[in-house]
Write a protein that holds these residues in place. Structure first.
Motif, PDB file in Angstrom:
ATOM      1  N   GLY A  70      76.200  66.106  52.987  1.00 28.92           N
ATOM      2  CA  GLY A  70      74.757  66.225  52.815  1.00 28.92           C
ATOM      3  C   GLY A  70      74.111  64.983  52.226  1.00 28.92           C
ATOM      4  O   GLY A  70      72.878  64.912  52.125  1.00 28.92           O
ATOM      5  N   ASP A  71      74.908  63.984  51.851  1.00 34.07           N
ATOM      6  CA  ASP A  71      74.389  62.767  51.218  1.00 34.07           C
ATOM      7  C   ASP A  71      73.842  61.817  52.281  1.00 34.07           C
ATOM      8  O   ASP A  71      74.541  60.919  52.756  1.00 34.07           O
ATOM      9  N   ASN A  72      72.584  62.007  52.634  1.00 34.87           N
ATOM     10  CA  ASN A  72      71.956  61.160  53.644  1.00 34.87           C
ATOM     11  C   ASN A  72      71.649  59.778  53.103  1.00 34.87           C
ATOM     12  O   ASN A  72      71.745  58.772  53.823  1.00 34.87           O
ATOM     13  N   GLU A  73      71.264  59.681  51.832  1.00 32.08           N
ATOM     14  CA  GLU A  73      70.844  58.402  51.264  1.00 32.08           C
ATOM     15  C   GLU A  73      71.936  57.342  51.358  1.00 32.08           C
ATOM     16  O   GLU A  73      71.673  56.190  51.696  1.00 32.08           O
ATOM     17  N   ALA A  74      73.173  57.726  51.065  1.00 33.09           N
ATOM     18  CA  ALA A  74      74.279  56.773  51.146  1.00 33.09           C
ATOM     19  C   ALA A  74      74.492  56.308  52.584  1.00 33.09           C
ATOM     20  O   ALA A  74      74.844  55.149  52.831  1.00 33.09           O
TER      21      ALA A  74
END
Length: 342
Positions: A70-74
């Motif tokens: 779910g970590d889109n920013e990375a």
């Protein structure tokens, strides 16, 4: 300017703690791999396949991953880093299929080839290609196997559907609907989980694809209907959890579990009789073919093609069971152990 961009990108990567190397200097074309996480065995195998293909193709692989599912920013930052490297393209298993698209659009402005692995972006044509398991077919295979087994045994099925989550994620939907289709149940809208109206379905619950979630979901559905004797699971960790709940209720010997993944722990559970049948995926192959496609694009502009009759490149699926059923092609768990991942 290019050297300045490279240096900036390296500083950003060090801050983020990514797995990419900053000391390039090899003169090789750069290709990228961006996975959802770097701990899931599925993605570990994917990285292994990408690295092996990169070495064969004489390109330099830069690998990145989100801190958690779910970590889109990375993943957005990883694309920025690859852009600063002047990468020829990258493979990505998107954490957020919609939110990542603007970053992919920026990569396309620099003429980078973008291939989605395992999970399509939304819309799918935002990427140049998708290399993935045919999740509908994977579900259909275990549905066909279960249908044949219950018919042979002369039993009426009462089915528990252990899905991923409530978000109607495409992989979740396709596996669920494929299973129901394979079993011969009218699925209604093929793009939606839970709209079917068949008395054989005891209910749906969500697992987050985890063992704990599978156990809780199974407990919930057994409380609703104790006559459940067939369990569909989104993946093998959920299947392992479902088995624990069935075991605690004294129903493990009277209930058939089917699943999808092809991980080595799941194949071991097929051999133990915990899982009746599973559909194997091939993450190493996905990554190998993806790197080969980017290398070909870098060499002469060749773009990847889809599998005939499909809108993506199908990397295959194989039914694994030690209880083969007539009319359903399968391999046994011994073959599965030789070809599993994780």
């Amino acid at each position: 300017m290019r050297r300045k961009m490279l240096a900036t990108g390296c500083v950003m990567m060090l801050v983020l703690g990514t797995t990419a190397a900053c000391n390039r200097g090899s003169g090789e074309d750069v290709v990228g791999l961006i996975t959802k996480t770097d701990t899931n065995p599925f993605f570990v195998q994917m990285r292994k396949g990408a690295q092996g293909a990169a070495e064969q193709q004489g390109v330099e692989l830069q690998s990145f991953a989100g801190k958690q599912d779910g970590d889109n920013e990375a993943q957005v930052q990883a694309i920025e880093n690859l852009m600063s490297f002047g990468a020829k393209g990258f493979l990505i298993t998107p954490n957020d299929s919609k939110a990542i698209v603007p970053s992919i659009d920026k990569a396309h402005e620099l003429d980078m080839l973008v291939i989605a692995l395992d999970t399509p972006v939304d819309p799918p044509n935002a990427a140049d290609a998708t290399f993935a398991t045919d999740n509908y077919q994977a579900g259909k295979l275990i549905g066909q196997w279960a249908k044949a087994k219950f018919a042979k045994d002369g039993k009426e099925a009462k089915i528990a559907m252990l899905d991923l989550n409530a978000n109607q994620v495409s992989v979740d939907v396709k596996r669920d609907q494929g299973f129901l289709d394979g079993f011969g149940i009218d699925i209604g809208d093929p793009n939606r989980i839970g709209d079917e109206n068949d008395p054989r379905i005891a209910g749906h619950d969500v697992t987050d694809g985890a063992e704990d979630g599978g156990r809780t979901a199974m407990e919930n559905l057994l409380q609703k209907d104790s006559s459940i004797n067939l369990v569909y699971t989104i993946n093998e960790p959920a299947a392992a959890g479902a088995y624990l709940a069935l075991q605690a209720a004294g129903k493990e010997k009277d209930t058939v579990i089917v699943s999808i993944d092809g991980g080595c722990p799941g194949v071991d559970n097929v051999a133990k009789g915990i899982i009746g049948a599973t559909s194997m995926q091939f993450p190493l192959k996905m990554a190998q073919l993806g790197i080969d496609a980017i290398a070909a694009y870098a060499k002469d502009g060749t773009r990847p093609q889809v599998t005939p009759g499909k809108d993506f490149y199908d990397t295959g699926t194989q039914l694994i069971t030690d209880d083969p059923q007539a009319g359903v092609e399968a391999k046994d768990s011994a073959w599965g152990k030789q070809n599993c991942w994780g």
